[in-house]
Design a protein around this motif. Structure first.
Motif, PDB file in Angstrom:
ATOM      1  N   PHE A   1      75.685  34.053  10.923  1.00 50.09           N
ATOM      2  CA  PHE A   1      74.343  34.126  10.328  1.00 50.09           C
ATOM      3  C   PHE A   1      73.757  35.525  10.445  1.00 50.09           C
ATOM      4  N   ALA A   2      73.903  36.134  11.625  1.00 50.63           N
ATOM      5  CA  ALA A   2      73.258  37.424  11.858  1.00 50.63           C
ATOM      6  C   ALA A   2      73.928  38.526  11.030  1.00 50.63           C
ATOM      7  N   GLY A   3      75.263  38.603  11.112  1.00 47.99           N
ATOM      8  CA  GLY A   3      75.983  39.677  10.421  1.00 47.99           C
ATOM      9  C   GLY A   3      75.882  39.551   8.918  1.00 47.99           C
TER      10      GLY A   3
ATOM     11  N   SER B   1      85.018  40.579  10.095  1.00 45.85           N
ATOM     12  CA  SER B   1      84.918  39.284  10.770  1.00 45.85           C
ATOM     13  C   SER B   1      86.295  38.660  10.897  1.00 45.85           C
ATOM     14  N   ASP B   2      86.499  37.930  12.001  1.00 48.37           N
ATOM     15  CA  ASP B   2      87.808  37.292  12.169  1.00 48.37           C
ATOM     16  C   ASP B   2      87.896  35.982  11.377  1.00 48.37           C
ATOM     17  N   GLN B   3      86.775  35.538  10.799  1.00 54.33           N
ATOM     18  CA  GLN B   3      86.774  34.371   9.895  1.00 54.33           C
ATOM     19  C   GLN B   3      86.443  34.885   8.501  1.00 54.33           C
TER      20      GLN B   3
ATOM     21  N   PHE C   1      78.278  27.198   8.427  1.00 48.92           N
ATOM     22  CA  PHE C   1      76.908  26.691   8.509  1.00 48.92           C
ATOM     23  C   PHE C   1      76.859  25.649   9.640  1.00 48.92           C
ATOM     24  N   THR C   2      76.673  26.147  10.861  1.00 56.40           N
ATOM     25  CA  THR C   2      76.790  25.285  12.060  1.00 56.40           C
ATOM     26  C   THR C   2      75.840  24.077  12.101  1.00 56.40           C
ATOM     27  N   PRO C   3      74.618  24.159  11.561  1.00 56.83           N
ATOM     28  CA  PRO C   3      73.774  22.961  11.657  1.00 56.83           C
ATOM     29  C   PRO C   3      74.417  21.713  11.044  1.00 56.83           C
TER      30      PRO C   3
ATOM     31  N   SER D   1      89.870  41.353  13.633  1.00 56.78           N
ATOM     32  CA  SER D   1      89.217  41.120  14.909  1.00 56.78           C
ATOM     33  C   SER D   1      88.898  42.457  15.565  1.00 56.78           C
ATOM     34  N   ALA D   2      87.627  42.663  15.909  1.00 63.10           N
ATOM     35  CA  ALA D   2      87.250  43.917  16.585  1.00 63.10           C
ATOM     36  C   ALA D   2      87.791  43.848  18.007  1.00 63.10           C
ATOM     37  N   GLU D   3      88.576  44.854  18.384  1.00 60.74           N
ATOM     38  CA  GLU D   3      89.232  44.819  19.698  1.00 60.74           C
ATOM     39  C   GLU D   3      88.616  45.814  20.668  1.00 60.74           C
TER      40      GLU D   3
ATOM     41  N   GLY E   1      71.314  38.375  17.050  1.00 62.76           N
ATOM     42  CA  GLY E   1      71.904  37.028  17.037  1.00 62.76           C
ATOM     43  C   GLY E   1      72.238  36.556  18.452  1.00 62.76           C
ATOM     44  N   ASP E   2      73.209  35.640  18.534  1.00 59.62           N
ATOM     45  CA  ASP E   2      73.543  35.014  19.819  1.00 59.62           C
ATOM     46  C   ASP E   2      74.073  36.001  20.847  1.00 59.62           C
ATOM     47  N   CYS E   3      74.570  37.165  20.395  1.00 56.72           N
ATOM     48  CA  CYS E   3      75.179  38.088  21.354  1.00 56.72           C
ATOM     49  C   CYS E   3      74.173  39.100  21.891  1.00 56.72           C
TER      50      CYS E   3
ATOM     51  N   THR F   1      69.428  30.901  18.100  1.00 55.94           N
ATOM     52  CA  THR F   1      69.512  29.905  17.024  1.00 55.94           C
ATOM     53  C   THR F   1      69.727  30.595  15.682  1.00 55.94           C
ATOM     54  N   ALA F   2      70.215  29.813  14.732  1.00 55.85           N
ATOM     55  CA  ALA F   2      70.433  30.346  13.386  1.00 55.85           C
ATOM     56  C   ALA F   2      69.106  30.792  12.777  1.00 55.85           C
ATOM     57  N   GLN F   3      68.058  30.027  13.059  1.00 59.92           N
ATOM     58  CA  GLN F   3      66.738  30.346  12.515  1.00 59.92           C
ATOM     59  C   GLN F   3      66.335  31.777  12.887  1.00 59.92           C
TER      60      GLN F   3
HETATM   61  C1  LIG Z   1      77.433  22.813  16.621  1.00 59.61           C
HETATM   62  C2  LIG Z   1      76.298  23.776  16.483  1.00 59.61           C
HETATM   63  C3  LIG Z   1      75.130  23.360  15.861  1.00 59.61           C
HETATM   64  C4  LIG Z   1      74.065  24.242  15.726  1.00 59.61           C
HETATM   65  N1  LIG Z   1      72.921  23.813  15.099  1.00 59.61           N
HETATM   66  C5  LIG Z   1      71.900  24.681  14.910  1.00 59.61           C
HETATM   67  C6  LIG Z   1      70.744  24.268  14.204  1.00 59.61           C
HETATM   68  O1  LIG Z   1      70.639  23.132  13.773  1.00 59.61           O
HETATM   69  N2  LIG Z   1      69.752  25.171  14.012  1.00 59.61           N
HETATM   70  C7  LIG Z   1      69.844  26.464  14.497  1.00 59.61           C
HETATM   71  O2  LIG Z   1      68.923  27.256  14.283  1.00 59.61           O
HETATM   72  N3  LIG Z   1      70.929  26.875  15.181  1.00 59.61           N
HETATM   73  C8  LIG Z   1      71.967  26.017  15.397  1.00 59.61           C
HETATM   74  N4  LIG Z   1      73.069  26.420  16.087  1.00 59.61           N
HETATM   75  C9  LIG Z   1      73.109  27.779  16.650  1.00 59.61           C
HETATM   76  C10 LIG Z   1      73.559  28.776  15.593  1.00 59.61           C
HETATM   77  O3  LIG Z   1      74.776  28.389  15.020  1.00 59.61           O
HETATM   78  C11 LIG Z   1      73.719  30.147  16.209  1.00 59.61           C
HETATM   79  O4  LIG Z   1      72.534  30.511  16.861  1.00 59.61           O
HETATM   80  C12 LIG Z   1      74.046  31.163  15.131  1.00 59.61           C
HETATM   81  O5  LIG Z   1      75.288  30.849  14.556  1.00 59.61           O
HETATM   82  C13 LIG Z   1      74.091  32.583  15.697  1.00 59.61           C
HETATM   83  O6  LIG Z   1      74.489  33.457  14.689  1.00 59.61           O
HETATM   84  P1  LIG Z   1      75.370  34.734  15.036  1.00 59.61           P
HETATM   85  O7  LIG Z   1      75.629  35.431  13.759  1.00 59.61           O
HETATM   86  O8  LIG Z   1      74.745  35.478  16.144  1.00 59.61           O
HETATM   87  O9  LIG Z   1      76.724  34.148  15.615  1.00 59.61           O
HETATM   88  P2  LIG Z   1      77.841  33.314  14.855  1.00 59.61           P
HETATM   89  O10 LIG Z   1      77.252  32.530  13.769  1.00 59.61           O
HETATM   90  O11 LIG Z   1      78.604  32.615  15.919  1.00 59.61           O
HETATM   91  O12 LIG Z   1      78.754  34.438  14.188  1.00 59.61           O
HETATM   92  C14 LIG Z   1      79.572  35.295  14.919  1.00 59.61           C
HETATM   93  C15 LIG Z   1      80.711  35.712  14.016  1.00 59.61           C
HETATM   94  O13 LIG Z   1      81.445  36.764  14.617  1.00 59.61           O
HETATM   95  C16 LIG Z   1      82.828  36.496  14.484  1.00 59.61           C
HETATM   96  N5  LIG Z   1      83.498  37.194  15.584  1.00 59.61           N
HETATM   97  C17 LIG Z   1      83.432  36.911  16.902  1.00 59.61           C
HETATM   98  N6  LIG Z   1      84.163  37.784  17.601  1.00 59.61           N
HETATM   99  C18 LIG Z   1      84.716  38.638  16.693  1.00 59.61           C
HETATM  100  C19 LIG Z   1      85.553  39.797  16.811  1.00 59.61           C
HETATM  101  N7  LIG Z   1      86.001  40.233  17.983  1.00 59.61           N
HETATM  102  N8  LIG Z   1      85.914  40.421  15.677  1.00 59.61           N
HETATM  103  C20 LIG Z   1      85.478  40.006  14.460  1.00 59.61           C
HETATM  104  N9  LIG Z   1      84.663  38.942  14.308  1.00 59.61           N
HETATM  105  C21 LIG Z   1      84.286  38.271  15.415  1.00 59.61           C
HETATM  106  C22 LIG Z   1      82.911  34.982  14.580  1.00 59.61           C
HETATM  107  O14 LIG Z   1      84.107  34.487  14.030  1.00 59.61           O
HETATM  108  C23 LIG Z   1      81.696  34.580  13.754  1.00 59.61           C
HETATM  109  O15 LIG Z   1      82.026  34.557  12.406  1.00 59.61           O
HETATM  110  C24 LIG Z   1      74.163  25.563  16.240  1.00 59.61           C
HETATM  111  C25 LIG Z   1      75.346  25.981  16.871  1.00 59.61           C
HETATM  112  C26 LIG Z   1      76.405  25.095  16.985  1.00 59.61           C
HETATM  113  C27 LIG Z   1      77.674  25.551  17.666  1.00 59.61           C
END
Ligand SMILES: Cc1cc2nc3c(=O)[nH]c(=O)nc-3n(C[C@H](O)[C@H](O)[C@H](O)COP(=O)(O)OP(=O)(O)OC[C@H]3O[C@@H](n4cnc5c(N)ncnc54)[C@H](O)[C@@H]3O)c2cc1C
Length: 565
Positions: A149-151, A174-176, A181-183, A215-217, A442-444, A459-461
């Protein structure tokens, strides 16, 4: 700036007015609906921002917005103004059905008209503001790590703000190859949705961004390069990417707090493959139970343990429970009373993110559908066929772990300053202190709100809003301006607890202290309406809507799609 907001609000108000016809035809309060349509149009245009040409997206977003608007205006607001109780009884809601159709159509037209009027305004009076060009010299390279979501949001908004500016290049690694869409992940595990329907391919969603599957190493902050290795490619295929701005959006991984046995025996619930694996595993358990003559073994096979009572665990437990009951008819040897879904949570109530009353409500509704709660309980160990809790042992072949996450381990490995969870400690602008041009979100990231000072939840929000704000901050930095602190007030939370039941807590943006609470069918409709509008891409939205429609008419599918070892 003022000019830009006024222009957007005027366009939205005009679009709202033009789109109001179906609403006025469908609802009994034409004047109130006309005023609301214009006001909603202005707020919609201001809030949505603008992605050029995305007519279908805007139509779907507007259409889905129609559901909560119907609830707030037709079911709550107008009855209150007329001095009658809100329209929440089944009979009252049935009477409001034409208004629901009116709102959905209004939202759809509002989305299309807003885009159309924006296009016309661009042509006749010029664009909102010509994108600023980067200072002359070699192009500035922005590298984003992570396609969640963040990237992804950072990349989308950079594209939108840059408008094809060749002086800045954006690469997303991204490695995916798709945004998950985790929700809706629990719905995949529970067999309600097809896995690929909740993922949006990054390549097709991004138009001017270079996408690199890898994958970023490692990161060399001195030389300003990232080492990226190909996923599944030959070893030695690592590539160095130079950057001027680096965005860390690597998300999080499951955290087992060092419990090796649990890690070995539990199923994760983070990725699409995890959800597919869980669904296939549940089917496998039923297949084995169906040919098992020992009742104790059979019962253990159809006992499912979920660790963690947050959103992910609660939604998953509800989905597994529904799925297990939904496929039961195909397994005549398994009795309904043998199915057991247990949710283990270390605190005294589930869903600590919601108010106590809603958390209790969710628990009651799930318990009524057969989910068992082990509260104030921790998972201590797991083995082949058993899960050891702090209160005893459960015979089960299934433990799913949602009880802990930790930010991507790469962050610590490259020596960035982290908090005790392992998240990168960033300034309120999302800049990483001591590393110019490096940003995390984001989460990190451990980010505090620029106004309240409170930590932003993972959170995704929040990730979506952070991505949008970061794109602007990076461009400010590219143009030599100071970045601005991030601020966002949560809109609330939504959680599905089982078939056609959800609970929701929504914060009113214009009265910050006011929180509206919903539960039951109404909240479930809001959940579906809001999340389908957030799902990227028209095609995905349509596919998910079709899946949900098929689910009403056909039994759950028990085809196993992957081989389980
Ligand atoms: C089951 C579940 C349900 C959820 N439900 C909700 C909800 O209802 N509402 C809500 O607001 N939030 C929800 N969340 C939380 C939400 O998914 C996260 O807060 C959100 O995904 C964070 O976004 P992000 O981009 O920081 O991380 P992510 O979405 O996790 O994205 C990180 C990305 O980085 C990639 N990556 C990781 N390491 C590497 C690397 N070394 N090299 C290259 N790529 C890499 C991963 O593959 C991934 O694609 C839920 C989470 C889960 C697991």
């Amino acid at each position: 700036m003022m000019h830009r907001w006024m222009r957007r609000a005027a366009i939205g108000a005009a679009a709202g007015l033009a789109a109001s016809a179906p609403l006025i035809a469908a609802d009994a309060a034409p004047h109130a609906n006309l005023i609301t349509s214009v006001a909603v149009g202005a707020v919609f245009a201001l809030g949505m921002g603008r992605i050029r040409g995305a007519y279908a997206e805007a139509a779907m977003a507007g259409c889905a917005l129609g559901v909560p608007l119907w609830i707030f205006v037709s079911c709550i607001g107008l009855p209150l103004l007329a001095g009658v109780a809100s329209a929440f009884s089944a009979e009252q809601m049935r009477a409001q059905f034409p208004a629901l159709m009116g709102w959905a159509l209004y939202g759809c037209l509002l989305g299309v008209f807003t885009q159309g009027l924006n296009g016309l305004a661009d042509r006749w009076v010029g664009t909102e503001a010509e994108p600023e060009r980067a200072p002359t010299g070699p192009p500035k390279r922005i590298v984003i790590l992570g396609g969640g979501f963040a990237g992804m949001t950072t990349a989308v908004w950079l594209e939108n703000e840059l408008g094809g500016d060749p002086s800045v290049s954006v690469t997303l690694v991204s490695d995916q190859n798709a945004l998950l869409f985790t929700p809706m992940l629990a719905e995949v595990a529970g067999g309600s949705l097809e896995p690929s329907h909740i993922s949006a391919p990054l390549r097709t969603s991004l138009h001017q961004t270079e996408f690199l599957r890898g994958s970023a190493e490692a990161i060399d902050f001195e030389r300003r390069t990232v080492t990226v290795s190909a996923v599944g490619g030959p070893s030695g295929s690592a590539r160095e990417l130079p950057y001027d701005h680096l965005v860390l959006a690597l998300g999080s991984v499951s955290n087992y707090f060092g419990a090796a046995n649990i890690q070995k025996h539990a199923l994760d619930f983070k990725t699409l493959l995890d959800a597919i694996r869980i669904r296939n595993h549940v089917i496998e358990m039923f297949e084995r139970a169906d040919r098992e003559s020992d009742p104790a073994v059979r019962k253990a096979l159809v006992t499912f343990v979920v660790a963690g009572g947050g959103f992910a665990g609660v939604e998953l437990a509800g989905a597994i429970n529904d799925f297990a009951h939904g496929i039961l008819a195909d397994y005549p040897a398994v009795g309904v009373d043998e199915i057991r879904t247990a949710l283990v949570h270390s605190r005294d109530r589930i869903l600590p993110e919601l108010s106590e009353s809603l958390g209790r409500y969710a628990q009651e509704r799930m318990a009524a559908r057969g989910v068992e709660f082990c509260l104030n309980t921790r998972v201590l160990d797991a083995g082949e066929g058993s899960v050891t809790l702090s209160t005893g042992e459960i015979r089960s072949q299934t433990l799913v772990w949602t009880a802990g996450t930790a930010p991507s381990p790469l962050l610590k490995a490259v020596g960035l300053p982290t908090d005790k969870r392992g998240a990168v400690a960033v300034e309120t602008t999302m800049a990483v202190p001591g590393h110019p041009g490096v940003w995390a979100l984001g989460d990190c990231a451990a980010l505090n709100d620029g106004v309240s000072g409170k930590p932003c939840p993972p959170t995704a929000q929040f990730a979506l809003r952070e991505g949008k704000a970061l794109s602007k901050n990076i461009l400010r930095a590219v143009h030599g301006k100071a970045p601005v602190p991030f601020h966002f007030d949560s809109l609330g939370s939504l959680c599905v607890v089982g078939h056609q039941t959800a609970c929701a807590e929504l914060t009113l943006p214009f009265a910050r202290a006011k929180t509206l609470r919903f539960s039951g069918l109404l909240a479930w409709m809001m959940w579906r309406g809001i999340y389908v509008s957030k799902l990227p891409g028209l095609e995905r939205k349509a596919r998910v809507l079709l899946d949900w429609t098929f689910e009403i008419f056909f039994p759950r599918d028990i085809v196993q799609t992957i081989e389980l070892k």
